[in-house]
Design a protein around this motif. Structure first.
Motif, PDB file in Angstrom:
ATOM      1  N   GLN A 183      32.869  70.046  68.421  1.00 50.17           N
ATOM      2  CA  GLN A 183      33.920  70.116  67.415  1.00 50.17           C
ATOM      3  C   GLN A 183      34.492  71.520  67.284  1.00 50.17           C
ATOM      4  OE1 GLN A 183      31.810  68.503  64.067  1.00 50.17           O
ATOM      5  NE2 GLN A 183      32.346  66.389  64.556  1.00 50.17           N
ATOM      6  N   HIS A 190      35.496  78.730  59.266  1.00 45.05           N
ATOM      7  CA  HIS A 190      36.885  78.306  59.501  1.00 45.05           C
ATOM      8  C   HIS A 190      37.143  76.908  58.928  1.00 45.05           C
ATOM      9  CE1 HIS A 190      40.766  78.260  61.544  1.00 45.05           C
ATOM     10  NE2 HIS A 190      40.493  77.035  61.944  1.00 45.05           N
ATOM     11  N   THR A 191      36.247  75.963  59.191  1.00 46.82           N
ATOM     12  CA  THR A 191      36.455  74.604  58.669  1.00 46.82           C
ATOM     13  C   THR A 191      36.267  74.566  57.151  1.00 46.82           C
ATOM     14  OG1 THR A 191      34.141  74.095  59.244  1.00 46.82           O
ATOM     15  CG2 THR A 191      35.842  73.419  60.801  1.00 46.82           C
ATOM     16  N   GLU A 198      39.605  75.164  55.791  1.00 44.62           N
ATOM     17  CA  GLU A 198      40.440  73.966  55.880  1.00 44.62           C
ATOM     18  C   GLU A 198      40.002  72.898  54.877  1.00 44.62           C
ATOM     19  OE1 GLU A 198      43.074  73.927  57.795  1.00 44.62           O
ATOM     20  OE2 GLU A 198      42.603  75.910  58.621  1.00 44.62           O
ATOM     21  N   ALA A 199      38.709  72.847  54.587  1.00 46.28           N
ATOM     22  CA  ALA A 199      38.195  71.841  53.653  1.00 46.28           C
ATOM     23  C   ALA A 199      38.417  72.227  52.201  1.00 46.28           C
ATOM     24  CB  ALA A 199      36.700  71.624  53.900  1.00 46.28           C
ATOM     25  N   SER A 259      32.626  78.979  63.067  1.00 47.13           N
ATOM     26  CA  SER A 259      33.309  77.691  62.996  1.00 47.13           C
ATOM     27  C   SER A 259      33.150  77.057  61.612  1.00 47.13           C
ATOM     28  CB  SER A 259      32.748  76.753  64.068  1.00 47.13           C
ATOM     29  OG  SER A 259      33.310  75.464  63.964  1.00 47.13           O
ATOM     30  N   GLU A 287      37.092  67.886  58.102  1.00 49.56           N
ATOM     31  CA  GLU A 287      36.784  69.317  58.047  1.00 49.56           C
ATOM     32  C   GLU A 287      35.509  69.565  57.248  1.00 49.56           C
ATOM     33  OE1 GLU A 287      38.352  71.412  59.773  1.00 49.56           O
ATOM     34  OE2 GLU A 287      40.232  70.409  60.262  1.00 49.56           O
ATOM     35  N   GLU A 322      32.589  68.521  59.467  1.00 47.85           N
ATOM     36  CA  GLU A 322      32.375  69.510  60.527  1.00 47.85           C
ATOM     37  C   GLU A 322      31.682  70.756  59.977  1.00 47.85           C
ATOM     38  OE1 GLU A 322      35.967  70.374  62.591  1.00 47.85           O
ATOM     39  OE2 GLU A 322      36.365  68.274  63.111  1.00 47.85           O
ATOM     40  N   THR A 323      32.027  71.140  58.763  1.00 51.12           N
ATOM     41  CA  THR A 323      31.366  72.288  58.145  1.00 51.12           C
ATOM     42  C   THR A 323      29.887  72.010  57.935  1.00 51.12           C
ATOM     43  OG1 THR A 323      33.421  72.866  56.994  1.00 51.12           O
ATOM     44  CG2 THR A 323      31.387  73.868  56.180  1.00 51.12           C
TER      45      THR A 323
END
Length: 277
Positions: free
Chosen positions: A141, A200-201, A204-205, A197, A69, A72-73
Motif C-alpha cells: 500500500q 502520510h495516510t 489523508e485520514a 507512510s 486511508e 492503511e494507517t
C-alpha cells in the motif's frame, strides 16, 4: 522489490528453521510417517495466511477513500509494531536460536508424541505467515508497483525454503547471528519507511494535523522513474519533499532501533567452577 525480498527471506527463514529442525528430529528418531502430518500442518498454516491476507485486501478495497486511508494507517503501524518486536527478539536470541529450537524439539519428542512437533511447525508457519502478510500488505500500500513487491516477496520466500532445505540436509552452515543482523538492518529501514507512510495516510485520514510544513527538498535525489528513487522510496520510505512529521517519525524510529540491532552483543563467560579444598 528489495524490501519485500528481505521480508520474505527473513520471515520465511525463521519458519523454515523450525520446520527443518522438526523434520530432522523425526527422521533421526525413525518417525518418518509423522512427516506427512508436519507438511499437512505447514500447508494448512500457509493457506490460512493467504486467506487472511486476501480477505483483508478485499475488505480494504470496498471501503470509502477516507476509511481506506485510516485502515492503511492502522496496518502500517501494526506492521511496524510486529516487525519491531521480531527484530528485538531475534537480536537477543540469534546466537542461540538454533540450539533453543533443537532443545524444544528434543524435549517434545522425549515426551513420546510427535504431535507437539507437528504443532511447533504449524504455529511457526502460521505466526511468520501472518506477520509476513500484514507487513507485505502495508508495504504494497505504500508502494506504487505491487507487481515488483510480489515478485520480491516470492523470491525471498523461495530463497528461505532453499536455505531451510539445505540446513535440513546438512549441506550448508549459516552464521544466523550475522544473517539476522544484516536483514534486521534492512527491515528497520523498511519499517521506518512504513512510519513515514503511516504519517502520510494519517494526514489523508484527518487523524494528524500538525507537522505538515515541508522541511527538506530531496527532489534532486528522489527523482521519479529512476532506480535511485525506487530504492530510496521503496526501501527507505523517503519522499521528494518530506514534512516535519515525516522526518521526525523516520528519525525517532530508525535511529534507536538501528542502534539496538547494531550494538555489539556481549558473550557471557561461563561461571568459574568452585575448587574444592
Amino acid at each position: 522489490m528489495l524490501a519485500t525480498f528481505v521480508i520474505g527471506l527473513r520471515e520465511g527463514l525463521e519458519a523454515a528453521l523450525v520446520v527443518g529442525i522438526v523434520s530432522a528430529f523425526l527422521v533421526q528418531r525413525g518417525r518418518r510417517r509423522s512427516l506427512r502430518l508436519v507438511w499437512t500442518g505447514v500447508l494448512l498454516a500457509a493457506a490460512l495466511c493467504l486467506g487472511a491476507a486476501a480477505a483483508l485486501q478485499a475488505a480494504a478495497r470496498q471501503l470509502p477513500q477516507r476509511q481506506q486511508e485510516q485502515l492503511e494507517t492502522v496496518l502500517a503501524l501494526v506492521a511496524v509494531a510486529m516487525v519491531t518486536w521480531m527484530i528485538v527478539w531475534v537480536a537477543r536470541h540469534a546466537r542461540t536460536l538454533r540450539s533453543e529450537l533443537e532443545g524444544a524439539a528434543s524435549a517434545a519428542l522425549a515426551r513420546g508424541s510427535a504431535w507437539a512437533l507437528v504443532a511447533m511447525a504449524f504455529l511457526a508457519v502460521l505466526r511468520e505467515g501472518l506477520e509476513t502478510s500484514v507487513f507485505l500488505l502495508a508495504t504494497y500500500q505504500a508502494s506504487a508497483r505491487d507487481a515488483d513487491g510480489a515478485i520480491g516477496a516470492s523470491l525471498g520466500i523461495a530463497a528461505a525454503v532453499v536455505l531451510g532445505w539445505l540446513l535440513y540436509r546438512g549441506g550448508v552452515r549459516l552464521d544466523l547471528a550475522r544473517l539476522f543482523r544484516a536483514t534486521g538492518v534492512v527491515l528497520v529501514l523498511v519499517a521506518a519507511g512504513l512510519v513515514v507512510s503511516a504519517v502520510h495516510t494519517a494526514y489523508e485520514a484527518g487523524w494528524l494535523l500538525a507537522g505538515r510544513q515541508q522541511v527538506l527538498d530531496l527532489s534532486a535525489l528522489v527523482t521519479p522513474g529512476t532506480v535511485r528513487a525506487a530504492v530510496l522510496q521503496g526501501v527507505l520510505g523517503w519522499q521528494p519533499r518530506p514534512t516535519l512529521a515525516e522526518v521526525t517519525g523516520w528519525l525517532l524510529y530508525a535511529v534507536p532501533v538501528l542502534a539496538l540491532v547494531l550494538w555489539p552483543r556481549r558473550t557471557h563467560p561461563a561461571a568459574p567452577r568452585a575448587v574444592s579444598a
